[in-house]
Structure formats: structure tokens, C-alpha cells
Design an enzyme around this catalytic site. Structure first.
Site, PDB file in Angstrom:
ATOM      1  N   SER A   1       0.750  -1.082  -0.031  1.00 59.12           N
ATOM      2  CA  SER A   1      -0.017   0.132  -0.022  1.00 59.12           C
ATOM      3  C   SER A   1       0.895   1.304   0.129  1.00 59.12           C
ATOM      4  O   SER A   1       2.041   1.205   0.257  1.00 59.12           O
ATOM      5  CB  SER A   1      -0.899  -0.094   1.180  1.00 59.12           C
ATOM      6  OG  SER A   1      -0.186   0.273   2.215  1.00 59.12           O
ATOM      7  N   ASP A   2       0.314   2.213  -0.480  1.00 64.51           N
ATOM      8  CA  ASP A   2       1.147   3.638  -0.283  1.00 64.51           C
ATOM      9  C   ASP A   2       1.034   3.776   1.294  1.00 64.51           C
ATOM     10  O   ASP A   2       0.111   3.344   1.988  1.00 64.51           O
ATOM     11  CB  ASP A   2       0.540   4.831  -0.913  1.00 64.51           C
ATOM     12  CG  ASP A   2       1.640   5.920  -1.393  1.00 64.51           C
ATOM     13  OD1 ASP A   2       2.488   5.954  -0.467  1.00 64.51           O
ATOM     14  OD2 ASP A   2       1.057   6.770  -2.189  1.00 64.51           O
TER      15      ASP A   2
END
Ligand SMILES: *[C@@H]1O[C@H](CO)[C@@H](O)[C@H](O)[C@H]1NC(C)=O
Ligand SMILES: *[C@@H]1O[C@H](CO)[C@@H](O)[C@H](O)[C@H]1NC(C)=O
Length: 776
Positions: free
Chosen positions: A292-293
Site C-alpha cells: 500500500s502507499d
């Protein structure tokens, strides 16, 4: 007895080993796992390098408890001391040099700095795939050296391959530009350079292509990336936004993809199984992990309120195909998600398998790092003269000569003895490396670079790039009156364009334009305007100002930027860079909200479309623009004029019945083999008196009709041509890959009829026919 003796020897060996490892301050890394000095781990199958990786991975997962597993799917993964495994920080960055933006990498001690290459938008302008690969190799050498020294990780969340869709985007500087073909080739080359061509499955470092997908807005007009819902058509996703990611996975064989903060069509990308599980892993076959960011799982719960409870958010992410959370969210909420039955422990095992497989491919479970490939790299392999020379070469190859009235450049140091160096970026250092950088080995500023050729006189003119006051203008004008030539180094820096900071306009900030105009009016000799920026700048005023002789765009040219700028100004280097993005006039913005993702124009709303592929309006400088001190002519030596695409009889009959598709056969129905690869031979002659490099850009243009594409870059080649001589370039154009277009449903089709190829300034027509496949 024998065993007692053995144990004693082993104890001595152990003490020796420990002593030795302390005696090597530069090789400070304790093995991540499977330490040969740790008697405990020798019996573990996951440490046995003779066993296939997938078996070792399953062995390790079977030994982990659920609480341990939950703390291993986050970026700061915990240690598991009972299995001899250290903690690991997954987050490191290496966009254009080893960076300390992520917590996994630290400068200091034996590693005070690393080679800082030009920012990516700059290097993209070189259109040189071997250069991109070479930079990746050097960066990963330095990264491995720092890993061996205990100061960096092996998992790098670079490159950023989002399409530079809107000229205001603060992170456009990090990307290879607006064109899908260019971005795809950059992505594959840089990733290959970083990950190494190690035997089989092995990784030198693990790269990561981010941010998937359609993420290219940071903060504009009250909309930020944490709340942005990008509405994207299937067509734009297929022929624009997804193109670099697909190439990154398929051609680059990247070990990781990062999903973005934004939503795409109402779903957070990190919670969308269609994007992660079906597209990246299913269709493209990612061999690696999806991350994920940073905090993006938290963001879709807290900011987007996408799920009712945090456990649902954790479960949605894992079910969608996320393997690693940058942030604490999954460590906190996964347990409850499993207890509530939203996901199972087995879902977590699948994520862990993807993560541990990458760590094993990196050699992290193979014991002593120094005994492994790249184990010999250390401090002496960082900031080497050769590495720093490559940073200089990259800057030289990437500088774009935008305008050169009356051939005023290059300046001759024999005739021009004094140069006024003016502007807020004239003595830039850190500004030259842009964002996602680290600590440079050292800098040569533009002022220092120019001072190597001539006597300089320096004035900043504005205190900073924001340039809010004119109190220093007078001193700058005085300098310009006295010197033989004036170089103005203007532009932007991270205070104007950055992560979380999109620009409001495209003009030079504050009073910069006024400074340039006033200095130009006062100047005695030629005036050279140098624009240092990531994004494009509307410099129409300078194009139209007869007193301004030449304009250069230098991007953010990296640690050696000043040397390269001076080398170009004084003709030591013949510039050959080409713009990787359109330079729009300021007026373009009035009809283009940053939130509209559509690439194609809309005549009903007056929306003009985006990038050279779809936008037909006026530009300051077009995509691909770039001059040289030489003149190159081109001629086609060999050029096929027609090509037949064969399809099975049944498909052909179906085609003849439907007018829509009779014009364009699906790529998936065509027999896309090597016979559809056409080779063009192009002679390039350097008609000038200076050696130079020429970049041949090849665009395709579909037959007239409903296809909205103006043209599309399909291939490019760069060559060095000595003055007066001729080189033959061979360029391949594949019918399925390069002459196909994407319809409104996201389906790639080959239109039949007359396609046009633009090869440099030459136009060539190819007739494409559909024929029945001959069975043999
Ligand atoms: C492209 O880059 C490579 C690798 O750095 C370099 O050797 C080569 O000269 C460059 N090509 C051209 C045409 O400048
Ligand atoms: C095409 O149309 C013809 C008649 O119009 C019909 O006989 C034939 O079955 C159709 N073929 C296909 C593949 O649909």
C-alpha cells in the site's frame, strides 16, 4: 566425545566469528536470518539454500504464530527471535539515487552520501534506454553496499511510473513524462537495472512500480489525493494509465507494485480486487508483492470512510490482494478481522508467501551477507568517480535546447570572457536533485560550472524562486550591462512543485518574468535563459523577447548539473535531449480542471484533452521538442508499405457481418507473431559541423475515422553521429503492439486501412489488411 570436541571447536569458531564481525566496522550488518553462527537456525529447512524457495517459504510460514504473522505484513516488520529472524524495515527509496526519504535508509558514518542522478523527468529527456538501465545498476550497487554496511534495506519503492497527465502535478518531476510508451520503456529499463540480471529468480534489490493507478493529483483546489476519486474510462486505463505498470511487470519483471491513495471509479485502489488480484497478479502475473502507499489502508477507512469498521478495511485490503501495509493499520486490525471471520489465517499466509519469497530471492535467508553475491560491495563502491561521471553524463544527455535564435549558442570562451550568472537557481545545489533524493556525494552548481570556463559575476536577482520583491533587480541589471554574456538560471524548486503541492499556474513564480525581461533589456551581450524545473513552464514571454537569445530546460539535473549546463552553454556538449512532456500555455488551464482524468477532448464541454496524443491546441513547446548545435537530415532506406494480419476464418466471418469491428480486428484474435514486426531502416546524416546525438522518434497515426488519437509514440532510437557522417538506424514497428488502438470498451484493436508513420520529420504510409488465416 567426538561431538563434545566438535562443540568446543564450534564455540571457538563462534567467538572468532563474532570477534571478526565486530572487527569489520564497515560490514556492520548482522545476517537478517539464518545466521550460520546461530546453532538454533541450522536445523530449519527455510534456511537450507539447497531447498527450492517455495518449499522454504512454506516451511517458515508453518513455524509462525498468528500474532507473529500479523506483525510481519507491515513495513516495520518485527523480529522473530525464536526463529533467528531480525526485524526488517521494508521502506527504502531509490528514485534517482539511494534516498533517505524512507526509514529503511540512513546516511552517515562510512556512508555520508550517494550518487544523486538527475531527477527522473530530466533523465527521461535523454530517451536513452541503456542510460536508464545503467543508472539502475549503479544505484543498486550503492544500495547493496549500504545494505551490507547496515544502513539501507533491499526493498526500494521506486520508480514512480504514473503518467504525467496534468502539467501542474507536483510529482510530475518524479515520473518519465506524459507518454505511455516512453514511461513503459523507462519503467522496464530502470527496474531491470536495479534488480540485476542475477541468475534465475535472484534479485539484486527489489524495485517497486508505483502508484497503481491513475494517481496524479496531490492537492488542487480543495481536492487532495486522500479523498480524490479518479473517474477513469476503460479506454484511458488501458491505453494510458496502466501501460507503464503493465510493462513494469511483464518486461521489467518488477518484484513489487504499490497501490495508490486515490479511488478509481469509487473504489480505493488498495481495496480493489479487480485491480490488484485480477489485473496485476492475474493478468500480468506479478512475481512479487503488492504494497500500500503509506497509510493508504488507514486513509480509505479514516478519510474516505470506505468501510464501516477498521476490521472491514483490513479485510478488504487483504482480500483485494494487498500483501504489505506501509503503516500500522494491518498490524492493529487484522486480528479482529480474522476473529470476526472476515478473512482467514490462510488469506494472511498468501500475503506472507509473496513477501517472504521476495526476501528469499534477495538472499536475506541465506545467512552472512558478505558471503553472497554483491556481498563484497562496501563504502568504496559508493560515489566512485565512475558513478559520479555517469551522473554528469546523464545530465549532459538530458538537457533540452528549446530555442537558439541566430545560433547564439554555444558561447565561445575565446570571445566571451566574462559572464553574468543571475537568478535564484544560479547557485543551486540541493534544488538540482529534486525530491525523493538522498545526500549527494557533492555538487557543482551552475555558477561553479560556468566559472570553470570564464570569469563570472554573480547576482541572485530574487532571494528565492518565489521572487516576491524586486529590490535586487538593480544589481542584476548592472551586472548584465558589464559582462560579455548573461546566463539567467530561473525556474522552480520544491517550494513551488512537490509532493502534496500541485501548482496553480504554469508561469514563472512571482516577479521572475520581470527580472528576466529587465536583465535582458539591460544586457550588453547575448542572454541565455536556463529553466530549472520538473514541470513545464509557460515561457512565451521569453520566446517572444528578441533580447533573449537562447532557452534551455535542464530539469533538476542532479549533483553534477552545473557542469553539464556549462558544458552545453560553451559547446563542450552538443545538446540532444527532447521534452518528455508538452509545454502548454497558461491559458490551457482555464478549460482543464485537474480532477478530470479524461485524456480525450470533449467538444460538448470545450474540454481540450490532454497530452500531444489528444490535445490539438496551441503549445509553447511540443512533446519531443529539442534542438541541437548540428542539423540532422533523415531518409528512409527500407520501409514496408503493406502488411497483412491473419485471423481465423470464423472471426473473419463475424467481422464481415459487423461494420464496427470490420474496421478493426481485436489484437487477441490476430495471429501476432514475428511476421507482423516490420523493420524500418532510416539514414541519419549530421549536416552540421559538430558531432552530435540524434533521437529518432517514431509515431503512428491510425486511419482517419473515429479514432481520436492524433498520433502515438511507438518507438525511439538515439544515435551518436559525427559531423558530416551518416548512420543507419533500424527501428522495429509491430502491427499488434504499435498500430493497434484501444476502443471505448478498453479492447485493443488493429484498424485496417492506411496507417501513417511519422519517422522524425518523414511521413510514411502503411496499408494494413485483414486476411483469412491459412491453416497448415
Ligand atoms: C546512451 O547511454 C549509454 C549508457 O550510459 C551510453 O554509453 C551511450 O553513449 C548513450 N547513447 C547515446 C547515443 O548517447
Ligand atoms: C454473417 O451473416 C450471414 C448473412 O447475413 C449469416 O449467414 C452468417 O451466419 C453470419 N456469420 C456469422 C459468423 O455471424
Amino acid at each position: 566425545m567426538a561431538s563434545q570436541h566438535h562443540t568446543k571447536l564450534l564455540a571457538i569458531a563462534l567467538v572468532l566469528c563474532v570477534a571478526l564481525s565486530f572487527a569489520r566496522p564497515t560490514q556492520g550488518r548482522v545476517p537478517f536470518a539464518c545466521d550460520p553462527r546461530n546453532g538454533l537456525t541450522r536445523g530449519f529447512k527455510f534456511c537450507n539454500t539447497n531447498v527450492p524457495i517455495h518449499v522454504r517459504v512454506q516451511d517458515l510460514i508453518a513455524r509462525l504464530t498468528l500474532p507473529e504473522k500479523i506483525r510481519l505484513v507491515v513495513n516495520n516488520a518485527i523480529a522473530v527471535p525464536r526463529l533467528g529472524i531480525q526485524g526488517y524495515e521494508w521502506w527504502s527509496e531509490a528514485l534517482h539515487g539511494v534516498s533517505n526519504v524512507g526509514p529503511g535508509t540512513k546516511f552517515g558514518g562510512a556512508f555520508p552520501g550517494a550518487t544523486m542522478f538527475p531527477q527522473v523527468i530530466t533523465t527521461a529527456a535523454s530517451f536513452n534506454q541503456s542510460l536508464w538501465r545503467q543508472i539502475g545498476r549503479v544505484v543498486s550497487d550503492e544500495a547493496r553496499a549500504m545494505y551490507n554496511g547496515g544502513q539501507a534495506g533491499l526493498t526500494y519503492w521506486s520508480p514512480n511510473v504514473n503518467i504525467f497527465r496534468d502539467p501542474r502535478w507536483g510529482r510530475g518531476q518524479e515520473t518519465p513524462g506524459e507518454d505511455p510508451t516512453l514511461a513503459a520503456k523507462y519503467a522496464a529499463s530502470y527496474v531491470q537495472g536495479l534488480q540485476g540480471d542475477g541468475a534465475g529468480n535472484r534479485l539484486k534489490v527489489a524495485a517497486c512500480c508505483k502508484h497503481y493507478t491513475a494517481y496524479d493529483l496531490d492537492n488542487w483546489n480543495g481536492v487532495d489525493r486522500f479523498h480524490f476519486n479518479a473517474k477513469v474510462s476503460k479506454q484511458d486505463l488501458e491505453d494510458t494509465y496502466d501501460v507503464p505498470f503493465k510493462a513494469c511487470v511483464l518486461e521489467g519483471q518488477v518484484a513489487s507494485v504499490m497501490c495508490s491513495y486515490n479511488q478509481v471509479n469509487g473504489k480505493p485502489t488498495c481495496a480493489d480486487p479487480d485491480l490488484l488480484r485480477n489485473t496485476i497478479r492475474g493478468q500480468w502475473g506479478l512475481n512479487g508483492y503488492i504494497v500500500s502507499d503509506c497509510d493508504s489502508v488507514g486513509v480509505f477507512y479514516d478519510n474516505q470512510h470506505y468501510t464501516r469498521t477498521p476490521e472491514e478495511a483490513a479485510a478488504e485490503a487483504i482480500k483485494a490482494g494487498l500483501d504489505l501495509d506501509c503503516g500500522p493499520f494491518l498490524a492493529i486490525h487484522t486480528d479482529a478481522a480474522i476473529r470476526k471471520g472476515l478473512i482467514s489465517e490462510n488469506d494472511l499466509n498468501l500475503a506472507l508467501a509473496n513477501l517472504i519469497t521476495v526476501q528469499m530471492r534477495l538472499g536475506m535467508f541465506d545467512g552472512e551477507p558478505s558471503a553472497q553475491p554483491y556481498g563484497n560491495l562496501g563504502p568504496r563502491d559508493v560515489c566512485t568517480p565512475a558513478h559520479q561521471q555517469l551522473a554528469l553524463q546523464a545530465a549532459r544527455e538530458s538537457i533540452v535546447l528549446l530555442q537558439n535564435k541566430r545560433n547564439s549558442l554555444p558561447l565561445s570562451p575565446a570571445r566571451i570572457r566574462t559572464v553574468g550568472v543571475i537568478g535564484p537557481n544560479s547557485d543551486a545545489t540541493v534544488t538540482m536533485i529534486g525530491n525523493y533524493a538522498g545526500v549527494a556525494c557533492g555538487y557543482t552548481s551552475p555558477l561553479q560550472g560556468i566559472a570553470r570556463y570564464v570569469k563570472t559575476s554573480h547576482q541572485v536577482g530574487c532571494r528565492n524562486v518565489a521572487c516576491r520583491g524586486n529590490e535586487l533587480f538593480g544589481a542584476a541589471e548592472t551586472v548584465a550591462k558589464q559582462v560579455d554574456a548573461t546566463v539567467l538560471v530561473m525556474g522552480l524548486d520544491q517550494s513551488i512543485e512537490a509532493e502534496t503541492r500541485d501548482r496553480l499556474g504554469l508561469l514563472l513564480p512571482g516577479l521572475q518574468q520581470e527580472l528576466v525581461a529587465r536583465v535582458a533589456r539591460a544586457a550588453r551581450g547575448p542572454v541565455i535563459l536556463v529553466i530549472m524545473s520538473g514541470g513545464p513552464v509557460d515561457v512565451t514571454f521569453a520566446v517572444n523577447d528578441p533580447k533573449i537569445s537562447a532557452i534551455l530546460w535542464v530539469g533538476y539535473p542532479g549533483q553534477a548539473g552545473g557542469t553539464a549546463i556549462a558544458d552545453v552553454i560553451f559547446g563542450q556538449t552538443n545538446p540532444g535531449g527532447r521534452l518528455p512532456m508538452t509545454w502548454y500555455p497558461e491559458k490551457y488551464l482555464t478549460k482543464v480542471p485537474m480532477t478530470i482524468m479524461d485524456m480525450r477532448p470533449n467538444s460538448a464541454t470545450g474540454y481540450p484533452g490532454r497530452t500531444y496524443r489528444f490535445y490539438k491546441g496551441p503549445v509553447v513547446f511540443p512533446f519531443g521538442h529539442g534542438l541541437s548545435y548540428s542539423r540532422f537530415s533523415q531518409s528512409l532506406a527500407i520501409a514496408p508499405k503493406e502488411v497483412s494480419v491473419s485471423v481465423p476464418l470464423a472471426t473473419l466471418q463475424a467481422l464481415t457481418n459487423s461494420t464496427l469491428s470490420s474496421e478493426a480486428v481485436r489484437v487477441s484474435h490476430a495471429n501476432c507473431d514475428d511476421t507482423l514486426e516490420m523493420e524500418f531502416h532510416v539514414d541519419v546524416k549530421n549536416e552540421g559541423s559538430m558531432d552530435g546525438t540524434h533521437t529518432l522518434l517514431v509515431f503512428s497515426k491510425p486511419p482517419p475515422g473515429k479514432w481520436s488519437q492524433i498520433k502515438q509514440l511507438v518507438n525511439f532510437q538515439k544515435t551518436h553521429v559525427p559531423a558530416g557522417s551518416k548512420q543507419r538506424l533500424k527501428v522495429g514497428v509491430h502491427v499488434c503492439k504499435h498500430l493497434s488502438v484501444v476502443d471505448q470498451f478498453g479492447i485493443r484493436r488493429i484498424p485496417s486501412g492506411e496507417h501513417e508513420l511519422h519517422i522524425g520529420d518523414l511521413k510514411h504510409s502503411i496499408s494494413v489488411q485483414t486476411v483469412q488465416q491459412i491453416k497448415n
